[in-house]
Design an enzyme around this catalytic site. Sequence first.
Site, PDB file in Angstrom:
ATOM      1  N   SER A   1     -27.134  45.741 -13.774  1.00 34.88           N
ATOM      2  CA  SER A   1     -26.619  44.621 -12.973  1.00 34.88           C
ATOM      3  C   SER A   1     -27.661  43.510 -12.975  1.00 34.88           C
ATOM      4  O   SER A   1     -28.847  43.767 -13.238  1.00 34.88           O
ATOM      5  CB  SER A   1     -26.384  45.095 -11.534  1.00 34.88           C
TER       6      SER A   1
ATOM      7  N   TYR B   1     -28.092  49.140  -3.506  1.00 38.51           N
ATOM      8  CA  TYR B   1     -27.502  48.863  -4.831  1.00 38.51           C
ATOM      9  C   TYR B   1     -28.569  48.299  -5.775  1.00 38.51           C
ATOM     10  O   TYR B   1     -28.706  48.750  -6.913  1.00 38.51           O
ATOM     11  CB  TYR B   1     -26.365  47.858  -4.639  1.00 38.51           C
TER      12      TYR B   1
HETATM   13  C1  GCO Z   1     -22.984  41.632  -4.179  1.00 33.21           C
HETATM   14  C2  GCO Z   1     -22.238  42.057  -5.415  1.00 33.21           C
HETATM   15  C3  GCO Z   1     -23.175  42.242  -6.613  1.00 33.21           C
HETATM   16  C4  GCO Z   1     -22.271  42.409  -7.807  1.00 33.21           C
HETATM   17  C5  GCO Z   1     -22.906  42.565  -9.113  1.00 33.21           C
HETATM   18  C6  GCO Z   1     -23.849  41.487  -9.491  1.00 33.21           C
HETATM   19  O1  GCO Z   1     -22.614  42.095  -3.110  1.00 33.21           O
HETATM   20  O2  GCO Z   1     -23.923  40.826  -4.325  1.00 33.21           O
HETATM   21  O3  GCO Z   1     -21.524  43.268  -5.178  1.00 33.21           O
HETATM   22  O4  GCO Z   1     -24.013  43.331  -6.385  1.00 33.21           O
HETATM   23  O5  GCO Z   1     -21.483  43.565  -7.610  1.00 33.21           O
HETATM   24  O6  GCO Z   1     -23.538  43.806  -9.164  1.00 33.21           O
HETATM   25  O7  GCO Z   1     -24.419  41.867 -10.704  1.00 33.21           O
END
Ligand code: GCO
Length: 263
Positions: free
Chosen positions: A146, A159
Site C-alpha cells: 500500500s 494498517y
Molecule cells: C485509509 C485507506 C487507505 C487505503 C489504501 C491506500 O483509510 O486511508 O483505507 O489505507 O485503503 O490502503 O493505499
Amino acid sequence: MSLELFDLKGKVAFITGSTQGLGMAIAMGLGNAGARIVVNGRSQFKMDVALHEYKSAGITATGYCFDVTKEDQVIEHITLIEKEVGPIDILVNNAGINRRIPLVEMSVSDFSDVLDIDLVAPFVVSKNVVKGMINRSHGKIINICSMMSELGRNTVGAYAAAKGGLKMLTKNMATEWAKHNIQVNGIGPGYFATPLTAPIRVEGDPFNDFIINRTPAARWGDPNDLQGAAIFLASNASNFVNGHILYVDGGILATIGKPANED
Ligand code: GCO
C-alpha cells in the site's frame, strides 16, 4: 517476442481475498492474460456471486472458501488446489482489512486482527505455497502492499504497520527465494475505489476532496488500473525483478501535494 512475455496461458494464479475489490480486479486481469484463476474468500455467499462474475467475464475460475490466517486451513486447501486445479505458479497475497481507529483508543485485539490478516497471513500462505515453487524451480509471488507501506495517516496505524511490514517481508522473501527462480515483488496501491474505502469516499466529504487534491492524477484509482502491474509482475517480463514494490498511486507518493486553491 515482446507481447509473449506477458502471456500467462497455462499458469495457475491463486489470489487471496478475490471475491471483491482489488483482489477480484487483479484476478480478472490475470485471467484475461490467460491464467487459470483460484478464487479465495471467507464468505460462501460472496464466493458464489464472484464465481458468476468470473464466468460471465469468460474467466476460468475455481473457488475455495477458507481463512488465510489459519495455517491448518491454508495447508489443507493448498493441497486441494494443487490436486484439483494444478501447481500454483502465481500467488497474490491480497486479502486485507483496515480498522480506522486512533491508536490510543485501539484495542490490542483490533490491532492484532489487522496484523493477522494483512501481514501474518501473507507469511503463512507464502511459506506453504513456496515449497512447491522451490521444488519446481519457478514461481511468482506478489504481495499487495500500500502507499501506507511508506506513509502514515490518522486512524490507520495498524494498517500502516502491517503494510510497512509487508513491504519488508516482500524484500526478505525475495532475498531467500530468488535463487530458486522465484520472483517476489509488491504492488502498492494509492487510494482506490473499493468496498474498503467506501466509508471515506463520499462525494462532497472533506476527505474525498483532500484525496482528489493530494493525488496528482486528481482521481481515485479504478481497481482495473492495477491489472497491468499485476500481469507484469506475474509474467516472464519480470523474471529479473526481485523485491521491488511497484506503486500504482496516481503520483501521490511523488509529491508533497499542493494548496487547495492551486490547479
Ligand atoms: C485509509 C485507506 C487507505 C487505503 C489504501 C491506500 O483509510 O486511508 O483505507 O489505507 O485503503 O490502503 O493505499
